[in-house]
Scaffold this active site. Structure first.
Site, PDB file in Angstrom:
ATOM      1  N   HIS A   1       0.806  -1.229   0.000  1.00 17.16           N
ATOM      2  CA  HIS A   1       0.000   0.000   0.000  1.00 17.16           C
ATOM      3  C   HIS A   1       0.836   1.275   0.000  1.00 17.16           C
ATOM      4  O   HIS A   1       0.294   2.372   0.049  1.00 17.16           O
ATOM      5  CB  HIS A   1      -0.936   0.029   1.211  1.00 17.16           C
TER       6      HIS A   1
HETATM    7  N1  UDP Z   1      -2.440  -5.648   9.642  1.00 16.85           N
HETATM    8  C1  UDP Z   1      -3.725  -6.044   9.957  1.00 16.85           C
HETATM    9  N2  UDP Z   1      -4.556  -6.445   8.938  1.00 16.85           N
HETATM   10  C2  UDP Z   1      -4.167  -6.476   7.637  1.00 16.85           C
HETATM   11  C3  UDP Z   1      -2.833  -6.068   7.322  1.00 16.85           C
HETATM   12  C4  UDP Z   1      -2.002  -5.647   8.347  1.00 16.85           C
HETATM   13  O1  UDP Z   1      -4.102  -6.047  11.130  1.00 16.85           O
HETATM   14  O2  UDP Z   1      -4.968  -6.845   6.766  1.00 16.85           O
HETATM   15  C5  UDP Z   1      -1.563  -5.174  10.736  1.00 16.85           C
HETATM   16  C6  UDP Z   1      -0.197  -5.819  10.766  1.00 16.85           C
HETATM   17  O3  UDP Z   1      -0.215  -6.998  11.536  1.00 16.85           O
HETATM   18  C7  UDP Z   1       0.656  -4.725  11.426  1.00 16.85           C
HETATM   19  C8  UDP Z   1       0.000  -3.450  10.939  1.00 16.85           C
HETATM   20  O4  UDP Z   1      -1.308  -3.802  10.524  1.00 16.85           O
HETATM   21  O5  UDP Z   1       0.541  -4.798  12.836  1.00 16.85           O
HETATM   22  C9  UDP Z   1       0.801  -2.884   9.794  1.00 16.85           C
HETATM   23  O6  UDP Z   1       0.116  -1.841   9.255  1.00 16.85           O
HETATM   24  P1  UDP Z   1       0.417  -1.231   7.810  1.00 16.85           P
HETATM   25  O7  UDP Z   1       1.033  -2.233   6.940  1.00 16.85           O
HETATM   26  O8  UDP Z   1      -0.846  -0.577   7.390  1.00 16.85           O
HETATM   27  O9  UDP Z   1       1.395  -0.028   8.160  1.00 16.85           O
HETATM   28  P2  UDP Z   1       2.960   0.215   8.066  1.00 16.85           P
HETATM   29  O10 UDP Z   1       3.609  -0.664   9.087  1.00 16.85           O
HETATM   30  O11 UDP Z   1       3.377  -0.068   6.682  1.00 16.85           O
HETATM   31  O12 UDP Z   1       3.113   1.662   8.391  1.00 16.85           O
END
Ligand code: UDP
Length: 355
Positions: free
Chosen positions: A203
């Site tokens: 994303h």
């Molecule tokens: N996550 C979730 N459901 C999903 C995908 C990810 O609960 O369908 C959780 C994942 O386990 C992690 C967090 O969301 O704890 C990561 O979020 P994201 O990838 O949106 O953010 P980033 O870490 O890239 O900023």
């Protein structure tokens, strides 16, 4: 002590799930949700599932460009801090909500604590990198996940106090991974068998906002030989639809809505490997002992790459195939703490109040 905590997107709900409980045991917390992520699948599900307190304040400020969104948050948070008069403001990670919360507090001379400080991808094209660097330079207390993050801050000469506390997402993973691992339902629902599928998330703006990059991403995913399960972030779904690529991808991958933390962790802990451009997911794959292929050319979680569990392939399909063919390393050292970071965050914040 009264603490205003500012959150706004999915990983920040996960981080608040670790910290808000122990923080409220010792202090008063007002949890503010900026509304950066307003879909229920990316926010309120964590209130019901992970026991994040229901935010006391909802600002509803999603949408717009990064600058426009940050500006609206900054204005709203300035008014809110004037009204609430907290002793400290707590922010997490690297989003527009992080920067707006930190800057609004610093302008009012309210001490700022930044959890997950010091992470660097050294890629200024990422909006998250700008948010991280700026928040670290205005924070009074920088709570870091790893020694590497502390070294980054020492190199930059930040003004605030730096403390290695470990990673608060590790706290949540340590607590909930056993329950998630024991639940087969998400695998049944996706029609896959443990150890025989690849879990994918994507994303980042750099991968999904540019149609040429998005097409390369779809090409890479369709070239994989093992079954692909992909819970689609709303931003990615919207970009795929706009580019006319959704049906092509759906023909070769199991597309799911964004999942709750437990269902996602169930799929993550039993995947053969993970492909992702998420920061949090790289770290969670490492904790679960699942090899990770990162769909970026840089990462702030460099320790996972150094340990041999994570390979950066950007959107190169043959590099991804080669990475997936590598055996998993024998060793998996504890890189991001022992699962007790949240209590250290609270202890450090208590000291902040005494300054
Ligand atoms: N996550 C979730 N459901 C999903 C995908 C990810 O609960 O369908 C959780 C994942 O386990 C992690 C967090 O969301 O704890 C990561 O979020 P994201 O990838 O949106 O953010 P980033 O870490 O890239 O900023």
């Amino acid at each position: 002590m009264k603490v205003v905590t500012v959150i706004g997107n999915r990983p920040q709900f996960v981080k608040a799930a670790a910290v808000s409980g122990p923080l409220r045991a010792e202090h008063d917390e007002v949890l503010v949700h900026t509304g950066q992520h307003y879909d229920d699948e990316l926010s309120t599900i964590f209130v019901t599932e992970l026991g994040v307190p229901r935010p006391e304040v909802q600002l509803g400020l999603g949408g717009g460009t990064n600058s426009d969104q940050t500006a609206r948050m900054l204005a709203a948070l300035d008014g809110l801090l004037a009204e609430q008069q907290p002793d400290a403001v707590l922010v997490y990670g690297d989003t527009n909500s992080t920067l707006a919360g930190g800057l609004a507090a610093a302008q009012r001379r309210i001490p700022v604590a930044h959890v997950e400080a010091g992470m660097r991808s050294f890629d200024r094209a990422m909006p998250e990198e700008l948010n991280r660097v700026l928040t670290d330079h205005l924070a009074d207390l920088l709570l870091v996940s790893s020694e590497g993050a502390a070294a980054n801050l020492a190199r930059e000469g930040v003004a605030g106090d730096v403390e290695v506390v470990g990673d608060v997402m590790v706290d949540v993973a340590v607590l909930l991974a056993p329950r998630a691992r024991a639940d087969d339902e998400p695998l049944h629902a996706a029609g896959v068998t443990a150890g025989e599928y690849l879990l994918v998330t994507a994303h980042r703006a750099g991968n999904v906002d540019d149609p040429a990059r998005l097409e390369a991403l779809v090409g890479l995913l369709l070239s994989l030989r093992e079954p692909v399960v992909l819970p689609l972030h709303p931003r990615t779904r919207a970009r795929l639809e706009a580019a006319g690529l959704l049906d092509r991808l759906a023909a070769g991958a199991v597309l799911l809505p964004p999942l709750g933390y437990l269902a996602f962790t169930s799929l993550l802990t039993r995947a053969r490997a993970v492909l992702t451009d998420s920061g949090g997911v790289q770290k969670e794959a490492y904790l679960a002992g699942v090899p990770c292929v990162t769909l970026r050319d840089s990462t702030e979680w460099v320790e996972t790459v150094d340990a041999g569990w994570n390979v950066l392939v950007d959107l190169d399909a043959s590099a991804a195939a080669a990475a997936l063919g590598r055996p998993a390393p024998a060793e998996r050292p504890e890189l991001y703490g022992d699962g007790h970071a949240a209590q250290r965050v609270v202890t450090a914040m208590t000291r902040l109040a005494e300054l």
